[in-house]
Design an enzyme around this catalytic site. Structure first.
Site, PDB file in Angstrom:
ATOM      1  N   ASP A 103     -18.669  29.320 -26.621  1.00 10.16           N
ATOM      2  CA  ASP A 103     -19.339  30.562 -26.206  1.00 10.16           C
ATOM      3  C   ASP A 103     -20.637  30.314 -25.434  1.00 10.16           C
ATOM      4  OD1 ASP A 103     -17.433  32.033 -27.494  1.00 10.16           O
ATOM      5  OD2 ASP A 103     -18.694  32.574 -29.211  1.00 10.16           O
ATOM      6  N   LYS A 139     -24.138  38.662 -28.835  1.00  6.68           N
ATOM      7  CA  LYS A 139     -23.047  39.289 -28.058  1.00  6.68           C
ATOM      8  C   LYS A 139     -22.091  39.988 -28.999  1.00  6.68           C
ATOM      9  CE  LYS A 139     -19.731  36.115 -29.366  1.00  6.68           C
ATOM     10  NZ  LYS A 139     -18.623  36.426 -30.282  1.00  6.68           N
TER      11      LYS A 139
HETATM   12  O1  C5P Z   1     -16.447  25.743 -29.598  1.00  4.68           O
HETATM   13  P1  C5P Z   1     -17.006  26.022 -30.950  1.00  4.68           P
HETATM   14  O2  C5P Z   1     -17.700  24.816 -31.544  1.00  4.68           O
HETATM   15  O3  C5P Z   1     -17.860  27.239 -31.003  1.00  4.68           O
HETATM   16  O4  C5P Z   1     -15.762  26.335 -31.888  1.00  4.68           O
HETATM   17  C1  C5P Z   1     -15.857  26.358 -33.288  1.00  4.68           C
HETATM   18  C2  C5P Z   1     -14.459  26.329 -33.889  1.00  4.68           C
HETATM   19  O5  C5P Z   1     -13.773  27.547 -33.627  1.00  4.68           O
HETATM   20  C3  C5P Z   1     -13.535  25.260 -33.320  1.00  4.68           C
HETATM   21  O6  C5P Z   1     -13.689  24.043 -33.992  1.00  4.68           O
HETATM   22  C4  C5P Z   1     -12.162  25.865 -33.546  1.00  4.68           C
HETATM   23  O7  C5P Z   1     -11.760  25.684 -34.890  1.00  4.68           O
HETATM   24  C5  C5P Z   1     -12.410  27.347 -33.359  1.00  4.68           C
HETATM   25  N1  C5P Z   1     -12.105  27.787 -31.989  1.00  4.68           N
HETATM   26  C6  C5P Z   1     -10.791  27.833 -31.557  1.00  4.68           C
HETATM   27  N2  C5P Z   1     -10.509  28.253 -30.295  1.00  4.68           N
HETATM   28  C7  C5P Z   1     -11.497  28.638 -29.467  1.00  4.68           C
HETATM   29  C8  C5P Z   1     -12.838  28.617 -29.889  1.00  4.68           C
HETATM   30  C9  C5P Z   1     -13.109  28.176 -31.168  1.00  4.68           C
HETATM   31  O8  C5P Z   1      -9.862  27.478 -32.317  1.00  4.68           O
HETATM   32  N3  C5P Z   1     -11.182  29.065 -28.240  1.00  4.68           N
END
Ligand code: C5P
Length: 298
Positions: free
Chosen positions: A142, A14
């Site tokens: 995501d 994406k």
């Molecule tokens: O949800 P995911 O594991 O993909 O997120 C990875 C990292 O990205 C999280 O641990 C956080 O540090 C950051 N993140 C965030 N806010 C979001 C998505 C991700 O701070 N909305």
């Protein structure tokens, strides 16, 4: 279906056409509004339902530097679905990586969503889309987006997804710098949350099916912190500014940069120019596309 049959599907990347950060939450995540769109750059995943374990083989782009299989989001997605559904089935997986890592292209998240969708079918679970999306949100912010129809406005930490019309076929160049960026570090570098933008103009341009307007309203709040961590965002911005593209910006938390183009001929010419000027940057030519499952051709 005979036990030996493999199902091979494409798992698309994406790009973020719009990304605003509204604030930091108590759980450490950030509250977002983002418009994401699937592109035709995709990993290829073959699945075979078996009785027994969930096993996998990962090949392709930078597969040597990937974490072990049991930390792979495909394994984690299948293991979660298996334990939540109580099925005794297992899966053999062959994952061929083509989407770069630490790139802001959502490759791992896409793979997880693809695994949930395909296993739901091959294991005969008949889970609803809503139930799968709830599981997807537990795997990563995501992941639910990749269960949508391919273009969506996403809120919360990214997991609240509303599908909107896309512009399939619009040519895209993806430029991958030689270094990736860590998502947590990029988010941690944000300073202040004043004067936020809504993404309304991006959604309106998509509703009007107007690539020209879309190019003028691209926005990504994470470019600023990314520029403080790496020299590449500024370099990319300068190079793309010299190209005849409709608009360009970093995708997600980087480090990939993308440009939208009016036609494929111009995009190909610009790909050659970028490759000449930045030999250490890997440039891929692809297009916006619809989401959902697509069977991989040979
Ligand atoms: O949800 P995911 O594991 O993909 O997120 C990875 C990292 O990205 C999280 O641990 C956080 O540090 C950051 N993140 C965030 N806010 C979001 C998505 C991700 O701070 N909305």
């Amino acid at each position: 279906m005979p036990a030996e049959a493999w199902t091979t599907v494409l798992s698309p990347a994406k790009i973020n056409l719009f990304l605003e950060v509204l604030g930091k939450r108590d759980d450490g995540y950030h509250e977002l509004v983002t418009v994401m769109a699937c592109i035709s750059l995709a990993d290829r995943i073959a699945f075979r339902a078996v009785t027994g374990e969930i096993t996998g083989e990962v090949t392709g782009l930078a597969s040597d530097s990937l974490p072990p299989w049991k930390q792979n989001l495909v394994f984690r997605a299948l293991e979660l679905l298996r334990s939540e559904s109580g099925t005794q089935m297992g899966m053999q997986v062959r994952l061929e990586k083509r989407i770069p890592q630490q790139a802001g292209l959502g490759g791992g998240s896409s793979n997880a969503a693809t695994a949930l969708r395909v296993a739901n079918r091959l294991w005969g679970l008949h889970w609803s889309a809503d139930r799968l999306a709830e599981l997807a949100a537990r795997l990563g912010s995501d992941v639910p987006f990749f269960l949508s129809s391919g273009t969506a406005i996403c809120r919360g930490r990214g997991e609240r997804v509303r599908s909107i019309p896309g512009l399939p076929g619009v040519p895209v160049l993806i430029a991958q710098p030689p270094e990736g960026l860590s998502t947590p570090l990029v988010f941690a570098g944000l300073d202040g949350f004043a004067l936020r933008r809504s993404g309304q103009e991006t959604e309106a341009a998509l509703q009007r099916r107007d690539p020209l307007a879309l190019g003028t309203v691209l926005f990504n709040r994470l470019e600023q912190p990314a520029s403080r961590l790496s020299v590449w965002p500024d370099r990319m911005r300068n190079e793309f500014d010299r190209l005849p593209c409709l608009g360009h910006q970093m995708s997600g938390s980087g480090s990939c940069w993308f440009g939208l183009f009016s036609n494929h001929l111009v995009a190909r010419r610009c790909q050659r120019l970028l490759e000449q000027r930045l030999p250490e940057v890997r440039v891929s030519h692809c297009q916006l596309m619809d989401g959902g499952e697509s069977l991989a051709g040979d």
